[in-house]
Design a protein around this motif. Structure first.
Motif, mmCIF file in Angstrom:
data_model
loop_
_atom_site.group_PDB
_atom_site.id
_atom_site.type_symbol
_atom_site.label_atom_id
_atom_site.label_comp_id
_atom_site.label_asym_id
_atom_site.label_seq_id
_atom_site.Cartn_x
_atom_site.Cartn_y
_atom_site.Cartn_z
ATOM 1 N N UNK A 152 0.833 -1.214 0.000
ATOM 2 C CA UNK A 152 0.000 0.000 0.000
ATOM 3 C C UNK A 152 0.860 1.254 0.000
ATOM 4 N N UNK A 153 1.953 1.242 0.750
ATOM 5 C CA UNK A 153 2.860 2.391 0.741
ATOM 6 C C UNK A 153 3.388 2.622 -0.675
ATOM 7 N N UNK A 154 3.783 1.533 -1.321
ATOM 8 C CA UNK A 154 4.310 1.670 -2.682
ATOM 9 C C UNK A 154 3.226 2.123 -3.653
ATOM 10 N N UNK A 155 2.021 1.574 -3.501
ATOM 11 C CA UNK A 155 0.935 1.943 -4.420
ATOM 12 C C UNK A 155 0.562 3.415 -4.273
ATOM 13 N N UNK A 156 0.492 3.902 -3.033
ATOM 14 C CA UNK A 156 0.151 5.307 -2.834
ATOM 15 C C UNK A 156 1.250 6.198 -3.402
ATOM 16 N N UNK A 157 2.490 5.789 -3.221
ATOM 17 C CA UNK A 157 3.613 6.614 -3.676
ATOM 18 C C UNK A 157 3.792 6.570 -5.185
ATOM 19 N N UNK A 158 3.705 5.361 -5.776
ATOM 20 C CA UNK A 158 3.984 5.260 -7.207
ATOM 21 C C UNK A 158 3.125 4.252 -7.942
ATOM 22 N N UNK A 159 1.884 4.091 -7.489
ATOM 23 C CA UNK A 159 1.009 3.124 -8.142
ATOM 24 C C UNK A 159 0.701 3.471 -9.580
ATOM 25 N N UNK A 160 0.602 4.760 -9.898
ATOM 26 C CA UNK A 160 0.312 5.159 -11.275
ATOM 27 C C UNK A 160 1.452 4.781 -12.206
ATOM 28 N N UNK A 161 2.687 4.934 -11.732
ATOM 29 C CA UNK A 161 3.836 4.556 -12.550
ATOM 30 C C UNK A 161 3.879 3.050 -12.774
ATOM 31 N N UNK A 162 3.600 2.288 -11.710
ATOM 32 C CA UNK A 162 3.576 0.829 -11.852
ATOM 33 C C UNK A 162 2.497 0.394 -12.829
ATOM 34 N N UNK A 163 1.325 1.019 -12.740
ATOM 35 C CA UNK A 163 0.233 0.645 -13.631
ATOM 36 C C UNK A 163 0.575 0.952 -15.086
ATOM 37 N N UNK A 164 1.179 2.109 -15.340
ATOM 38 C CA UNK A 164 1.596 2.450 -16.710
ATOM 39 C C UNK A 164 2.639 1.469 -17.219
ATOM 40 N N UNK A 165 3.561 1.072 -16.342
ATOM 41 C CA UNK A 165 4.596 0.116 -16.744
ATOM 42 C C UNK A 165 3.978 -1.230 -17.125
ATOM 43 N N UNK A 166 3.011 -1.686 -16.337
ATOM 44 C CA UNK A 166 2.343 -2.955 -16.642
ATOM 45 C C UNK A 166 1.558 -2.864 -17.945
ATOM 46 N N UNK A 167 0.879 -1.741 -18.167
ATOM 47 C CA UNK A 167 0.106 -1.580 -19.399
ATOM 48 C C UNK A 167 1.015 -1.579 -20.622
ATOM 49 N N UNK A 168 2.186 -0.976 -20.500
ATOM 50 C CA UNK A 168 3.109 -0.917 -21.636
ATOM 51 C C UNK A 168 3.692 -2.274 -22.000
ATOM 52 N N UNK A 169 3.532 -3.271 -21.126
ATOM 53 C CA UNK A 169 3.988 -4.624 -21.447
ATOM 54 C C UNK A 169 2.988 -5.381 -22.308
ATOM 55 N N UNK A 170 1.809 -4.849 -22.488
ATOM 56 C CA UNK A 170 0.749 -5.526 -23.224
ATOM 57 C C UNK A 170 0.704 -5.019 -24.661
ATOM 58 N N UNK A 171 0.022 -5.754 -25.569
ATOM 59 C CA UNK A 171 -0.122 -5.276 -26.951
ATOM 60 C C UNK A 171 -0.805 -3.910 -27.012
ATOM 61 N N UNK A 172 -0.441 -3.134 -28.005
ATOM 62 C CA UNK A 172 -0.935 -1.758 -28.120
ATOM 63 C C UNK A 172 -2.454 -1.729 -28.204
ATOM 64 N N UNK A 173 -3.048 -2.651 -28.974
ATOM 65 C CA UNK A 173 -4.487 -2.616 -29.167
ATOM 66 C C UNK A 173 -5.268 -2.929 -27.897
#
Length: 350
Positions: A152-173
């Protein structure tokens, strides 16, 4: 094609359940971490909008939460110990009243008590085994709680960055769909957690106040239990009210116990018809039968933690299904957030 697609979804669900069983502690910790994030991210964002950086805002929010929790525990423990002593003194009278009531129905209350004692003594080995299992479960809960807090500490601090990183691992479409789903999931969870916490706070306050006015022991712990029980919809409220009535009966007799039942029913009706619809919105738009079945399945899959997580997880699943149906029909999504709606991006860690 529809049959093959259905079989594919069944296979995915089966694999997901298998992985959940293998990695249950980790998965539950991640889910609880997301729930804590949904509760603490709004004040952290409020602090960031007023000039604090991410690290300082996160630290302030979590330190404040720990201080409030520690103060609450320090406030709760002394009256609980004192109330247990008072309750023990009243237990003998309650047993006598039960024996008298049983005798009125032609039953031998003392014989029933003796039979229960004999049964418990014969089940000593089973009880000891269950105690060892409880110790192991408590260890898992402790480890999972620590992991959830760290996440939770990590998610509050940088959850948006982690989520963007995970999304960028998926196909563009698939990225737009994943972003929309993430926003919807986080919005539903946030509305659920904040709504349940507020409703449970109101329920616990009024029920605890009634218990305190009538001089029932354990009034504060029972109020806290009512608050916690609100996170277990339908079932939790019934269990907390039943326990409060039992304590009132043991300490004060039948009349006070009936008054406690009446107050509990009144508060629950006020919550169900007035308070909850205004606070939840559509964040928990589920029939009671569906909630009960979800809690039963959750308890079978992951024990008591699964029971508490069943309602919000089911709400998220229903929200995603409703959104997919809406998209397939080509209808515009409703403006308000919740099941079947597109939430605003600012509610998402993405």
């Amino acid at each position: 094609m529809r049959a093959w697609r259905a079989l594919g979804w069944i296979a995915i669900i089966a694999v997901g359940l298998f992985l959940f069983q293998v990695l249950r502690t980790v998965v539950i910790s991640v889910i609880v971490g997301v729930f804590i994030t949904a509760l603490l991210l709004p004040p952290a964002r409020w602090l960031m909008r007023r000039g604090l950086n991410r690290a300082l805002a996160t630290a302030v929010v979590f330190v404040s939460g720990l201080l409030v929790g520690g103060a609450f525990i320090a406030l709760l423990v002394p009256p609980t110990i004192a109330s247990v002593s008072d309750l023990s003194a009243s237990l003998g009278k309650a047993v006598t009243d039960l024996n008298s009531l049983a005798a009125g129905f032609g039953l031998n209350g003392a014989a029933v008590v003796d039979q229960v004692g004999d049964y418990l003594s014969k089940q000593g080995q089973t009880i000891a085994t269950g105690a060892l299992t409880g110790v192991r479960t408590a260890g898992e809960i402790l480890v999972g709680t620590v992991l959830a807090l760290i996440l939770a500490v990590y998610f509050v601090h940088g959850g948006d960055r982690l989520f963007r990183w995970l999304v960028e691992l998926t196909p563009v479409q698939a990225r737009r769909t994943l972003v929309d789903s993430g926003e919807l999931i986080f919005t539903v969870i946030g509305r659920y957690i904040r709504g349940v916490a507020l409703v449970g706070l109101v329920d616990g306050f009024f029920i605890g106040l009634a218990l305190w006015i009538m001089g029932v022991p354990l009034a504060l712990p029972l109020a806290v239990l009512t608050f916690v029980g609100s996170f277990l919809p339908v079932v939790g409220a019934f269990a907390a009210g039943l326990l409060a009535a039992v304590v009132a009966f043991v300490a004060k007799g039948w009349l006070v116990a009936l008054i406690v039942v009446a107050v509990t029913v009144l508060v629950q009706q006020l919550e169900g018809h007035v308070l909850a619809p205004q606070i939840y919105g559509r964040a928990l738009d589920l029939p009671g039968a569906v909630i009960i079945l979800a809690i039963a399945v959750g308890s079978l899959v992951a024990g008591i933690i699964g029971a508490f997580l069943a309602a919000p997880v089911t709400s998220v699943v229903v929200a995603l299904l409703h959104r997919n149906v809406t998209a397939a029909e080509g209808a515009p999504a409703p403006a308000r957030a919740g099941p079947g709606s597109h939430p605003p991006a600012k509610e998402s860690p993405a």
